[in-house]
Design a protein around this motif. Sequence first.
Motif, PDB file in Angstrom:
ATOM      1  N   THR B  69       1.832  -9.355  -2.563  1.00 24.89           N
ATOM      2  CA  THR B  69       1.771 -10.799  -2.827  1.00 24.89           C
ATOM      3  C   THR B  69       1.274 -10.721  -4.346  1.00 24.89           C
ATOM      4  OG1 THR B  69      -0.466 -11.075  -2.152  1.00 24.89           O
ATOM      5  CG2 THR B  69       1.228 -11.526  -0.472  1.00 24.89           C
ATOM      6  N   GLY B  70       1.768 -11.921  -4.806  1.00 25.38           N
ATOM      7  CA  GLY B  70       1.154 -12.248  -6.270  1.00 25.38           C
ATOM      8  C   GLY B  70       2.035 -11.729  -7.420  1.00 25.38           C
ATOM      9  N   GLY B  71       1.754 -12.433  -8.511  1.00 22.67           N
ATOM     10  CA  GLY B  71       2.369 -11.958  -9.753  1.00 22.67           C
ATOM     11  C   GLY B  71       3.965 -12.339  -9.934  1.00 22.67           C
ATOM     12  N   LEU B  72       4.081 -13.469  -8.990  1.00 24.37           N
ATOM     13  CA  LEU B  72       5.382 -13.687  -9.127  1.00 24.37           C
ATOM     14  C   LEU B  72       5.810 -15.229  -9.945  1.00 24.37           C
ATOM     15  CD1 LEU B  72       6.979 -13.340  -5.772  1.00 24.37           C
ATOM     16  CD2 LEU B  72       7.197 -11.727  -7.701  1.00 24.37           C
ATOM     17  N   GLY B  73       4.723 -15.716 -10.446  1.00 25.31           N
ATOM     18  CA  GLY B  73       4.654 -16.990 -11.179  1.00 25.31           C
ATOM     19  C   GLY B  73       5.697 -16.791 -12.537  1.00 25.31           C
ATOM     20  N   PRO B  74       6.258 -18.032 -13.145  1.00 27.91           N
ATOM     21  CA  PRO B  74       6.863 -17.918 -14.409  1.00 27.91           C
ATOM     22  C   PRO B  74       6.230 -17.272 -15.690  1.00 27.91           C
ATOM     23  CG  PRO B  74       6.232 -20.011 -13.958  1.00 27.91           C
ATOM     24  CD  PRO B  74       5.714 -19.297 -12.891  1.00 27.91           C
ATOM     25  N   ASP B  77       1.668 -13.167 -17.386  1.00 21.96           N
ATOM     26  CA  ASP B  77       0.815 -12.086 -16.709  1.00 21.96           C
ATOM     27  C   ASP B  77       1.386 -12.062 -15.239  1.00 21.96           C
ATOM     28  OD1 ASP B  77       0.468 -14.886 -16.167  1.00 21.96           O
ATOM     29  OD2 ASP B  77      -1.770 -14.639 -15.728  1.00 21.96           O
ATOM     30  N   ASP B  78       2.545 -12.618 -15.049  1.00 23.83           N
ATOM     31  CA  ASP B  78       3.275 -12.288 -13.735  1.00 23.83           C
ATOM     32  C   ASP B  78       4.299 -11.187 -13.825  1.00 23.83           C
ATOM     33  OD1 ASP B  78       1.735 -14.188 -12.087  1.00 23.83           O
ATOM     34  OD2 ASP B  78       2.841 -15.703 -13.060  1.00 23.83           O
ATOM     35  N   ILE B  79       4.017  -9.946 -13.451  1.00 21.41           N
ATOM     36  CA  ILE B  79       4.991  -8.764 -13.788  1.00 21.41           C
ATOM     37  C   ILE B  79       5.606  -8.156 -12.757  1.00 21.41           C
ATOM     38  CG2 ILE B  79       3.995  -8.346 -16.186  1.00 21.41           C
ATOM     39  CD1 ILE B  79       2.580  -6.209 -14.915  1.00 21.41           C
ATOM     40  N   THR B  80       5.167  -8.778 -11.528  1.00 20.48           N
ATOM     41  CA  THR B  80       5.648  -7.971 -10.387  1.00 20.48           C
ATOM     42  C   THR B  80       7.113  -7.822 -10.131  1.00 20.48           C
ATOM     43  OG1 THR B  80       3.875  -8.771  -9.010  1.00 20.48           O
ATOM     44  CG2 THR B  80       5.554  -8.025  -7.778  1.00 20.48           C
ATOM     45  N   LYS B  81       8.089  -8.714 -10.284  1.00 20.64           N
ATOM     46  CA  LYS B  81       9.345  -8.444 -10.379  1.00 20.64           C
ATOM     47  C   LYS B  81      10.005  -7.304 -11.280  1.00 20.64           C
ATOM     48  CE  LYS B  81      11.001 -12.680 -10.663  1.00 20.64           C
ATOM     49  NZ  LYS B  81      11.591 -13.859 -10.550  1.00 20.64           N
ATOM     50  N   LYS B  82       9.449  -7.298 -12.558  1.00 19.77           N
ATOM     51  CA  LYS B  82       9.855  -6.351 -13.625  1.00 19.77           C
ATOM     52  C   LYS B  82       9.464  -4.931 -12.920  1.00 19.77           C
ATOM     53  CE  LYS B  82      11.764  -5.199 -17.376  1.00 19.77           C
ATOM     54  NZ  LYS B  82      11.704  -3.828 -17.086  1.00 19.77           N
ATOM     55  N   THR B  83       8.341  -4.823 -12.442  1.00 16.59           N
ATOM     56  CA  THR B  83       7.731  -3.868 -11.986  1.00 16.59           C
ATOM     57  C   THR B  83       8.509  -3.205 -10.934  1.00 16.59           C
ATOM     58  OG1 THR B  83       5.811  -4.413 -13.014  1.00 16.59           O
ATOM     59  CG2 THR B  83       5.512  -2.676 -11.773  1.00 16.59           C
TER      60      THR B  83
END
Lengths: 415, 415
Positions: B69-74, B77-83
Amino acid sequence: MKSVYAEILTIGDEILYGHITDTNSQFISTALDKAGIQVIRKTSVGDNREAIINGLKSAEAVADIIIITGGLGPTKDDITKKTLADYFQTTLVMNEAVLSHVENLFASRGRVMNDLNKTQALIPANAQVIHNAVGTAPGMWIEHQGKVFISMPGVPHEMKKMMEELIVPKLRHHFQTPAIIHKWIKTINIPESTLAEKIEKWEDALPAHLKLAYLPKMGQVRLRLTGKGDDAGVLNAELEAQVAQLIPLIKDHIYGYEDDEIEKVVGSLLREKNKTVSTAESCTGGYLAHLLTSVAGSSHYFIGSIVAYSNQIKMNELDVSPAILEAYGAVSEPTVIAMAEGIRKKFGTSIGLATSGVAGPDGGSPEKPVGTIWVAYADERETFAKKLTLTQERMLNITLTTNFLLNFLRMKLSE
Amino acid sequence: MKSVYAEILTIGDEILYGHITDTNSQFISTALDKAGIQVIRKTSVGDNREAIINGLKSAEAVADIIIITGGLGPTKDDITKKTLADYFQTTLVMNEAVLSHVENLFASRGRVMNDLNKTQALIPANAQVIHNAVGTAPGMWIEHQGKVFISMPGVPHEMKKMMEELIVPKLRHHFQTPAIIHKWIKTINIPESTLAEKIEKWEDALPAHLKLAYLPKMGQVRLRLTGKGDDAGVLNAELEAQVAQLIPLIKDHIYGYEDDEIEKVVGSLLREKNKTVSTAESCTGGYLAHLLTSVAGSSHYFIGSIVAYSNQIKMNELDVSPAILEAYGAVSEPTVIAMAEGIRKKFGTSIGLATSGVAGPDGGSPEKPVGTIWVAYADERETFAKKLTLTQERMLNITLTTNFLLNFLRMKLSE
């Protein structure tokens, strides 16, 4: 400036099952952060030898400090000490100072010690004792190949006392830690993405040692600017200069700083300006009154509210004319204006606030779909009304409407 | 019955800094536990690419399911998807269904989309979308070498809806988990220790595969009886037989079962009996009205409320006589009775409820210390008043008072 990193390892099946909220690790994080120590990971494992050993190994690989809580009780499922001794290839030895402390605690509480209680005084041979003034399970400090392992009981008030009074000072001394400072800017009535756009240039120009985070929460976005440096005074001045540049970019949306909450900020302003307020609520159903009265001392400025769910009450109590209700409906500009002016007059307050809308999930129509909400503000000089177009979620609509009016009130009081 | 293991990986600097309590991972634990999936570790890392990658690797080594969970905002500092895309050696692709959902959400709120918002619709090429009905950041489901990776937004109400309605059913189906059944018994107005005493014999006689938990929450104690077995039908019958034995032991304190909330139960009873209600609130400041109106469709039975913080309003609006206020004070039996009867008459409802007390922290006196609260109930046949002696905590006093009246209302409606 060398960074000091910590990992927090919490032990207990109850955390994995979701039976308790792990507030210990939050407390430890905050305490370490204040001490200039950066937490780089938190891990929770069960009361299981292998999982604890893996957790210790993995933590030792990335952190300078490994803080362990839980699993120190006298019962069978508490295996932290035995596992620590195995991990460091040492044995558990009886610590006479701890034993006599435990004996005294039992005596002072008029209880009899059994053999299980005596095992509380066993600690790994390589550990220094951290005194537990308020409980029987001792804390432990183990230095090993340049790393520090700290083990504390999981009982929150025992852990907190130990952490604040003994461990933080010892860590600061041991690692000669740098300063970490946070500044909070609290915003309201602005979506995260719009906020990001408005402050993009400022954010891009931040120096590398200052970092910005966005923390959204029920229609509010809290901004946190964090700095790290050797000199706390210099760092603080630098952060304050950055915040001073940020403020003009989003002025109307900033309701406060640091620990401020919107309902408290509004309360302080009302007291300061010697104004009183009353509310006439339809779709917010008393939530606006509730937030205003959740503040201690609110009886100084909050006089009362009428929650007018039915049209009958809007007419009888708030003097909304039947002709207005018939021509425009309850969810309309003329109605919400009449409500705000009506409550202000009736309760004799400086300011009247009103809400009327379709909170949902039912009650929507093609002209007034769910999320259509009118709000109004009236004082001795002017009346203002605005239509909000919100969401499909009942509670979120109630919260966003309340946020809007509280922030509007804040702005009027700050004029 | 094969065990299925999960790791929960929460992402966000705010967790490591201790700025928020991580309640998400507790919610997820509980949901997985109900689905027969065992959480074996929880890890929290910062908004940092390397830390996230290490977290994923380490989780993949021990768990069948990795919930992120987390890090999906626009924002930046939200880097979950790229990672995630990097971790699976794939790229981010624009998902048209998500894009049109985000566009619709913006349109329905009357807001304009910017480029940042569009990035919400980018997802790793190997991911299935989990629909986020109440927000812009999609959930993702990625199957990889026999493991399932699930990514959800960190905003609690978005995550919870997604987890309960979409992810848990999908996981149950995917892993064919054993039957775990919970029965909830919701109690009110009884302290945990008194409750435990009343049901002690019943609890001691429970068979080993049925387990009871006490979950206290703001003046309520929820009992959860959990059974685990291969045959869901047999297990359910067994649990129901146990609950039937439990009910008579604590009848007056049980307000509902499963997902029941006291305000919803009361709402259903009011509709069923064709009764209406109004409230006259002093110390609860609108919270009673708020809870009653937080239920969808409450306009069928809730007519309105007067929040009468000042004595002037108690006299003018609720017809409390000045003589009563002078002789007994606002926090008294005669005042609260006059308030309940006054609001009932004024708003023409079947039932009137009233509160007047010292919520604290200020306003206490030797005769009426903080926590002294009078409540009243009035209907066409009778009026009832009671003095509650509560706590030093303002919000807790407001909640406990509201609980008491809602439960009293429930009992009267059930007569």
